[in-house]
Write an enzyme that holds these catalytic residues in place. Sequence first.
Site, short mmCIF file in Angstrom:
data_model
loop_
_atom_site.label_atom_id
_atom_site.label_comp_id
_atom_site.label_asym_id
_atom_site.label_seq_id
_atom_site.Cartn_x
_atom_site.Cartn_y
_atom_site.Cartn_z
CG HIS A 13 42.42 50.33 28.41
ND1 HIS A 13 41.79 49.70 27.36
CD2 HIS A 13 42.39 49.47 29.45
CE1 HIS A 13 41.41 48.50 27.75
NE2 HIS A 13 41.76 48.33 29.01
CB ALA A 14 38.22 51.48 31.69
CG HIS A 28 35.34 45.29 34.13
ND1 HIS A 28 35.50 43.94 33.88
CD2 HIS A 28 36.60 45.79 34.25
CE1 HIS A 28 36.79 43.65 33.84
NE2 HIS A 28 37.48 44.76 34.06
CD GLU A 29 37.77 49.38 34.93
OE1 GLU A 29 38.58 49.22 35.85
OE2 GLU A 29 37.92 48.87 33.80
CG HIS A 39 39.09 45.84 38.65
ND1 HIS A 39 39.61 44.57 38.68
CD2 HIS A 39 38.95 46.16 37.34
CE1 HIS A 39 39.77 44.15 37.41
NE2 HIS A 39 39.36 45.09 36.60
CD GLU A 98 40.78 42.32 34.78
OE1 GLU A 98 39.74 42.93 34.46
OE2 GLU A 98 41.83 42.88 35.14
CG HIS A 138 45.43 44.73 28.00
ND1 HIS A 138 44.48 45.32 27.20
CD2 HIS A 138 44.88 44.65 29.23
CE1 HIS A 138 43.39 45.58 27.90
NE2 HIS A 138 43.60 45.19 29.14
CE1 TYR A 173 40.89 42.51 31.62
CE2 TYR A 173 42.92 42.04 30.44
CZ TYR A 173 42.19 42.86 31.27
OH TYR A 173 42.72 44.02 31.73
O1 X8Z Z 1 40.96 46.01 29.90
C1 X8Z Z 1 39.83 45.70 30.25
C2 X8Z Z 1 39.12 46.50 31.35
C3 X8Z Z 1 40.07 47.07 32.32
S1 X8Z Z 1 40.84 45.89 33.31
C4 X8Z Z 1 38.32 47.62 30.73
N1 X8Z Z 1 39.16 44.71 29.61
C5 X8Z Z 1 39.76 43.96 28.52
C6 X8Z Z 1 39.94 44.82 27.29
O2 X8Z Z 1 39.37 45.93 27.23
O3 X8Z Z 1 40.64 44.41 26.37
C7 X8Z Z 1 37.83 44.21 29.94
C8 X8Z Z 1 37.52 43.19 28.90
C9 X8Z Z 1 38.82 42.83 28.25
ZN ZN Z 2 39.49 44.95 34.55
#
Ligand code: X8Z
Ligand code: ZN
Length: 609
Positions: free
Chosen positions: A349-350, A379-380, A383, A407, A508, A518
């Site tokens: 997960h990024a 996106h990254e 951050h 975010e 998460h 988000y």
């Molecule tokens: O978790 C993230 C990023 C890293 S902060 C890739 N996002 C959420 C997800 O993947 O559930 C970005 C959009 C929503």
């Molecule tokens: Zn993020």
Amino acid sequence: MITMKRLLTACLSLALFAACSGGKEEVAPATVAAAPTETAQEFVARVNDELQELRREVGAANWVRSTYITGDTAIIAAAASERYAKWHSETVQQAMAYDGQELDASTRRALDLLKLGTSAPSPNDAAKRKELAEITTNLEGTYGAGAYCRTENECIAGSELEQLMRDTRDYDELLEYWTGWRDVAVPMREPYTRFVELANEGANELGYPNLGDMWKSNYDMSPAEFEAESGKLWSQVKPLYDELHCHVRARLGEVYGDDKVPQDGPIPAHLLGNMWAQQWSSLYDLVAPYPGVGDIDVDATLKTKNYSPQEMTRSAENFYVSLGMPRLPDTFWERSQFTKPRDRDVVCHASAWGLDGGNDLRIKMCIQQTYDELRVIYHELGHNYYQGAYKDRPPLFQDSAHGGFHEAIGDTVTLSMTPGYLAEVGLVKEGEDDPRAVINRQMLMALDKIAFLPFGKLVDEWRWGIFSGAITPENYNQAWWDLRTRYQGIAPAVERTEAHFDPGSKYHVPGNVSYTRYFLAHVLMFQLHRSLCEIAGHEGELQACSIYNNRSAGEKLYAMLQAGASQPWQDTLEAMTGTREMDATAIIDYFAPLMGYLKEQNEGRSCGW
Ligand code: X8Z
Ligand code: ZN
């Protein structure tokens, strides 16, 4: 949110930072603080020094853990988390000595942020602290190392299943991946239940009724005000979602048949082209309003030109540089994880990391050669640029204005990836000016940004419920699906029971990263984009604006990033946009062209579920 985790990484598991150490001889610090021996300012200065030092260690342990999941790295990461948690509990106790004192705003804010400096607060008891640190470390590890095994010899990792969910259109095959991945979460149910007990106890000791209230206290307003605020934003954007849902359901009905996709009920959860039905852009070809008109096939360019993960990242960096921001440090290129290692388990997960006080920036991804992934890189880097911009603030202020801001930055930038921009950097060929291409492009965008809104809202609504006790362990899964159906209008195609733990299939939850950020980001990015476009002198429709190469917009954005968490977010937002409120009118303006199209399409259909 201000968490130890987030102070270092913008998407890392809190678990890793919430730990403790020590033996039985430990005595909990007195709850009534003794008269302080240092002034509040001296205290804050010392806390900042200690925090900086602790973060080096916790950051290193967590990086190694996330990029090399083994029993050994679990021990190292849990021990570091434990040490941080011990320091945090004790330091917050000491800070109470200043509770009644009249302090300057900055010192008071630093003390408030200190208290909120974890997303998994530990009880001040050595054994419980250790237990919590181990649980959170292992939950994230279980997720990272998770795989669905079709046979004894054929296992598919989570990130690969995600890709298959995007590419496959076969109803049964999709269902197999969908249920297979959810089996990974079953063993999380018990430790997660214990996590809730322990972290709630920790939150109580810090003075919060439960962990949900502590999370909601991260927004410079009361928890009740915050809930009302996010509820207000949701009711502003819900009409957009309802139109999109109606249209996509109709198209899916054409593909799979109305017996599989009933036109008056929720959509089967495994058909939206995404493991969690949270972003639907991979369904674009099913719903393209004018197939073939002005198509933005970045995927094709990435493949034809065979872009490497580093080249993709370089293209994102170039955007930020075009705004006048610095190049990423050499160490970024040396130390980041760009691809999935072949020989070990990692958390794919990024995430973006700001180690060594923001001097050592890294991303951790398993990059694939797609336009979706390119946008995740943007996106990254949002951050990373934030982390680099606030690095000269004291450690307690090294964070975003609120979680949604962290975010929103990279996503704000992706709104500037217009056809003109993509052509300029060679990712697509120059297109002609055709209003139908605008609708196509808006559809692609809406499948990500509008589809996401209800999911962004409900994940924490579920957690607020379990933390407050309104949802009990006997109802964890049922409550999850009730929210999924109520907000998203989706439902599982096969029976789910309390033997399952479907929330655990979303990073998460085991990663303990709050999620409302988000949802807020999806509102804020359009608000920020609108202001930046005004600064850039853009005239005309908001969807056509790109701030690429615009130094004035870049300067204003960078000033916002540099403020970090040093002031209430309302001040930061006002400096940037002239308003002190988050507001969804920009997203509504942005999608105005598409809404006209969707309303036309939905005429005569009966929408809703
Ligand atoms: O978790 C993230 C990023 C890293 S902060 C890739 N996002 C959420 C997800 O993947 O559930 C970005 C959009 C929503
Ligand atoms: Zn993020």
